[in-house]
Write an enzyme that holds these catalytic residues in place. Structure first.
Site, PDB file in Angstrom:
ATOM      1  N   ASP A   1       0.863  -1.179   0.000  1.00 26.01           N
ATOM      2  CA  ASP A   1       0.000   0.000   0.000  1.00 26.01           C
ATOM      3  C   ASP A   1       0.905   1.237   0.000  1.00 26.01           C
ATOM      4  O   ASP A   1       2.136   1.131   0.060  1.00 26.01           O
ATOM      5  CB  ASP A   1      -0.961  -0.010   1.193  1.00 26.01           C
ATOM      6  CG  ASP A   1      -2.192   0.853   0.911  1.00 26.01           C
ATOM      7  OD1 ASP A   1      -2.172   1.633  -0.058  1.00 26.01           O
ATOM      8  OD2 ASP A   1      -3.180   0.769   1.666  1.00 26.01           O
TER       9      ASP A   1
HETATM   10  C1  BGC Z   1      -5.035   3.207   0.225  1.00 28.01           C
HETATM   11  C2  BGC Z   1      -5.165   2.226  -0.914  1.00 28.01           C
HETATM   12  C3  BGC Z   1      -4.976   2.924  -2.239  1.00 28.01           C
HETATM   13  C4  BGC Z   1      -3.638   3.623  -2.233  1.00 28.01           C
HETATM   14  C5  BGC Z   1      -3.303   4.299  -3.551  1.00 28.01           C
HETATM   15  C6  BGC Z   1      -3.787   4.059   0.109  1.00 28.01           C
HETATM   16  O1  BGC Z   1      -3.794   5.046   1.066  1.00 28.01           O
HETATM   17  O2  BGC Z   1      -5.019   2.503   1.438  1.00 28.01           O
HETATM   18  O3  BGC Z   1      -6.417   1.588  -0.837  1.00 28.01           O
HETATM   19  O4  BGC Z   1      -5.055   1.985  -3.276  1.00 28.01           O
HETATM   20  O5  BGC Z   1      -3.636   4.594  -1.195  1.00 28.01           O
HETATM   21  O6  BGC Z   1      -4.079   5.368  -3.829  1.00 28.01           O
END
Ligand code: BGC
Length: 755
Positions: free
Chosen positions: A282
């Site tokens: 993530d």
């Molecule tokens: C979120 C993810 C997301 C990623 C990219 C993160 O903060 O937890 O779900 O895909 O950002 O945008």
């Protein structure tokens, strides 16, 4: 014995490597042969030039230079065929091996055609519809150059304080698994090399929805039995459906952050579940292992790679430290190659080596994005996501020529219709409720007043207005606004009040400890009801709310979540009865926050409460009931359905056999309508404490006024199984109870014995 084990091991490993060799893609293998370590590490780097949502402390810098230097494998936060082509050009024209980039995005509930938030879509219990929304989302996103989706989010969430409950399917692993499958199918289609299909990503592996106290990014600690039986099934369902990538979660699992957890990413995901795709972190979750207490950037990056993580989102720990770790023997080149191989294989599957510009067709956006059919589906999907919580005096549906006072801060508002995690949608394209009502019922005499602010708290407004003006505090005094709305109410035949949460009051980093409707709106609701006019509350939220007070008022309540781009039209369709609501809650609505966690598949305990009134030394509360305000599976219709007693096709079931449960259902009301027939199972005696009931089947049926239908639900052999204390997936002989009905309180049952 040892000899035999060794023999088996040799067989297994030779078998495995030849299997892998067989599956390796010759093109990718040849390419890998040509690559330097630096080039391989470059492929493991995922960056964003800032067009997306920066949810972590780090943002990418010098993106263009890095692509040209072969230091980037994928990009997100860039969209549009021209921009995508420009970025792809840097990779194709300026790097030695011309390896194309993969382009990611968070397409969570629609791309530009924003569908209802996922928790709302789930409430439709309509897998074909959900798959269709994912299909349209993929068609639109790929038209705009994106070929890798950071969706579906399948985290089981039983704590509505956690704002991201809005982004998933709710509390139940059975339903969550079905939805995970439908979404993967919708995004990926049957052939990933087609220009309108995209890689899907199941996230967030794992257990992210169980963050302690509902506080986002918080720790998780959970028994393996709970994990396997209740939290892991939707991730596994996505993998069984062929999902291409997995995103790790921010939290720790068994004391080790997911992004560095070898048990999770290798033993379970790859060896046990057979996942063949690639794993992405993530947003900066590798770097965040420093704060988790796992050492410096080099140490956490090596930990992540060794655990089985392939791609590093934004943090660049891989890019900046893996070479050094290789030299120091902390990681091996084989591991780097393996991670790189998985990413190249995904690109190969997309057909990017054949044509890196496959997703850069400038003709497509105008044709494929936000076209009439897509908006039509958004309208249908929204109407199907609504849940009728109460219909006082059968006030709904309204006649189309009624005199309506439309009141509330969400009644004529574009900024809060799309819901959380809709970064690719444009709020200004959404249909406000006022506009929808006017269009669908031109003969209705509608007056409008805001009546109250979403919240009067400027501090809250500041926190939720990060992506736009979600909470706008009016210049007028609350008293003046209220008076204006009461004047209109007094002159109307019916009040429709659109109330609830602003978009960013739920979603990521939007945890709440108080789940009630904000006080500013509560006051308004009380005053509107006091006028004596019939009142409909159209309730918007990204999560279950605590609405004990409102439910007790003489009002009708239609829960509409955040309905998406067609909000107003869909609300009008339901309010005026062009569509009879049929949504059912997929997360329990608690009486108060103190009951959380609360869900339908709780266990009986050794001292179950024997009555609804307090009994000393039983499992209950001094100050609240055990029962929720609204149970899982709950939702009314404008019509009524009558269920017969269920019947069963056999009373004794052998291991491996399935069993059919049949019920007759009759539409005894005045409208055509749909009902989701639900089946709950109780394993009466087993070797680990059984839940009181678990969802194990459902069927959505349409019945005309007066129509009767026979509905058969099949329990398959696997539906009787669970993970025992040794984590074996087994079914144990004995008695089972099956409840069939309209929600998780279904009382009529049949029993059978498993031999
Ligand atoms: C979120 C993810 C997301 C990623 C990219 C993160 O903060 O937890 O779900 O895909 O950002 O945008």
């Amino acid at each position: 014995m040892r000899k035999l084990n060794l023999f088996v091991a040799v067989l297994f490993f030779t078998g495995l490597s030849s299997l892998q060799a067989q599956e390796n893609i010759p093109f990718v293998e040849e390419l890998l042969q040509k690559m330097t370590v630096e080039e391989k590490i470059g492929q493991l780097n995922l960056v964003t030039p800032g067009g997306g949502v920066a949810t972590g402390a780090v943002v990418s810098e010098n993106v263009e230079a890095k692509i040209k230097a072969g230091q980037v494998g994928g990009l997100f936060g860039v969209a549009g065929p021209e921009k995508i082509k420009m970025a792809q050009d840097f990779a194709i024209n300026d790097t030695r091996l011309k390896i194309p980039l993969v382009f990611g995005s968070d397409v969570i509930h629609g791309y530009k055609t924003t569908f209802p938030i996922p928790l709302g879509l789930a409430a439709s219990w309509d897998m074909a519809l959900i798959e269709k929304t994912a299909r349209i989302a993929a068609t639109e996103a790929t038209a705009d150059g994106i070929n890798w989706n950071f969706s579906p989010m399948v985290d089981i969430a039983r704590d509505p304080r956690w704002g991201r409950i809005s982004e998933g399917a709710g509390e139940d692993p059975y339903l969550g698994s079905a939805i995970a499958k439908a979404m993967v199918k919708g995004y990926q289609g049957s052939d990933l090399s087609l220009p309108n299909t995209m890689l899907a990503t199941v996230k967030h592996m794992a257990l992210y929805g169980a963050s302690e106290g509902g506080r986002d990014y918080n720790s998780v600690d959970m028994s393996r039995i709970k994990m396997f039986n209740e939290y892991l099934p939707p991730y596994k369902a996505a993998i069984d459906a062929g999902v291409s990538s997995v995103m790790t979660s921010f939290n720790d699992v068994d004391g080790i952050p997911a992004s560095g957890n070898k048990w999770l990413l290798t033993d379970l995901l790859r060896e046990q579940w057979g996942f063949k795709g690639f794993v992405v972190s993530d947003y900066t979750s590798v770097n965040e292992m420093i704060a988790h207490g796992f050492g410096d950037l080099q140490a956490v990056s090596a930990l992540a790679l060794n655990a089985g993580l392939d791609m590093d989102m934004v943090g660049e720990g891989f890019l900046t430290t893996l070479k050094k770790s290789l030299e120091e023997g902390k990681v091996s080149e084989e591991q780097i190659t393996q991670a790189c191989r998985r990413i190249l294989e995904a690109k190969y599957t997309l057909g990017l080596f054949e044509d890196p510009y496959r997703y850069s067709d400038p003709q497509r956006p105008a044709k494929d994005i936000l076209n009439i059919e897509n908006r039509k589906l958004a309208r249908t999907a929204a109407a199907r996501s609504f849940v009728l919580l109460k219909n006082h005096n059968e006030l709904l549906p309204l006649k189309k020529d009624v005199k309506i006072a439309l009141i509330g801060p969400l009644a004529n508002n574009k900024n809060n219709m799309l819901g959380t995690w809709a970064p690719t949608g444009d709020p200004q394209l959404s249909v406000p409720i006022l506009e929808g009502l006017q269009k669908v019922a031109p003969a209705a005499r509608i007056t409008y007043a805001k009546g109250a602010n979403i919240s009067d708290d400027p501090e809250l407004a500041k926190k939720v207005n990060v992506f736009g003006p979600r909470i706008e505090i009016d210049d007028r005094s609350p008293e003046k606004m209220l008076q204006e709305s009461l004047d209109l109410a007094n002159k109307s035949e019916v009040v429709v009040a659109v109330v609830g949460e602003a978009t960013e009051m739920s979603g990521e980093a939007a945890s709440r400890t108080d789940l009630s409707i904000p006080e500013s709106q509560k006051k308004m609701i009380r005053a509107l009801v006091a006028t004596g006019k019939p009142v409909v509350l159209v309730l918007m939220s990204g999560r279950p709310l605590t609405i004990e007070e409102e439910l007790a008022l003489p009002v009708s309540i239609l829960q509409v979540w955040h309905p998406g781009v067609e909000a107003g039209n869909a609300v009008a369709d339901v309010v005026f009865g062009d569509y009879n609501p049929a949504g059912k809650l997929t997360a329990t609505w608690p009486v108060n926050v103190g009951q959380i966690p609360i869900y339908h598949s709780m266990k009986n305990t050794g001292r179950p409460a024997t009555s609804e009134t307090f009994q000393k030394f039983q499992s209950n509360y001094l100050d609240a009931p055990n029962a929720p305000l609204l149970p899982f599976g709950y939702g009314l219709s404008y019509t009524q359905f009558e269920y017969s007693e269920p019947s069963i096709n056999k009373k004794e079931v052998a291991q491996g056999e399935s069993v059919d449960i049949t019920v007759t259902i009759k539409n005894i009301g005045n409208y055509h309508g749909e009902e989701t027939v639900q089946l709950y199972l109780r394993d009466v005696v087993r070797s680990i404490t059984p839940p009181m009931r678990e969802l194990k089947g459902f069927k959505k049926v349409y019945l005309k006024k007066g129509e009767t239908k026979l509905v058969t639900l099949t329990l398959h052999a696997d539906d009787l199984k669970f993970y025992d204390s040794q984590l074996n997936f087994v079914s144990e002989p004995g008695e089972f109870e099956v409840f069939v009905g309209t929600d998780s309180n279904a009382a009529t049952k049949v029993t059978f014995t498993l031999k």
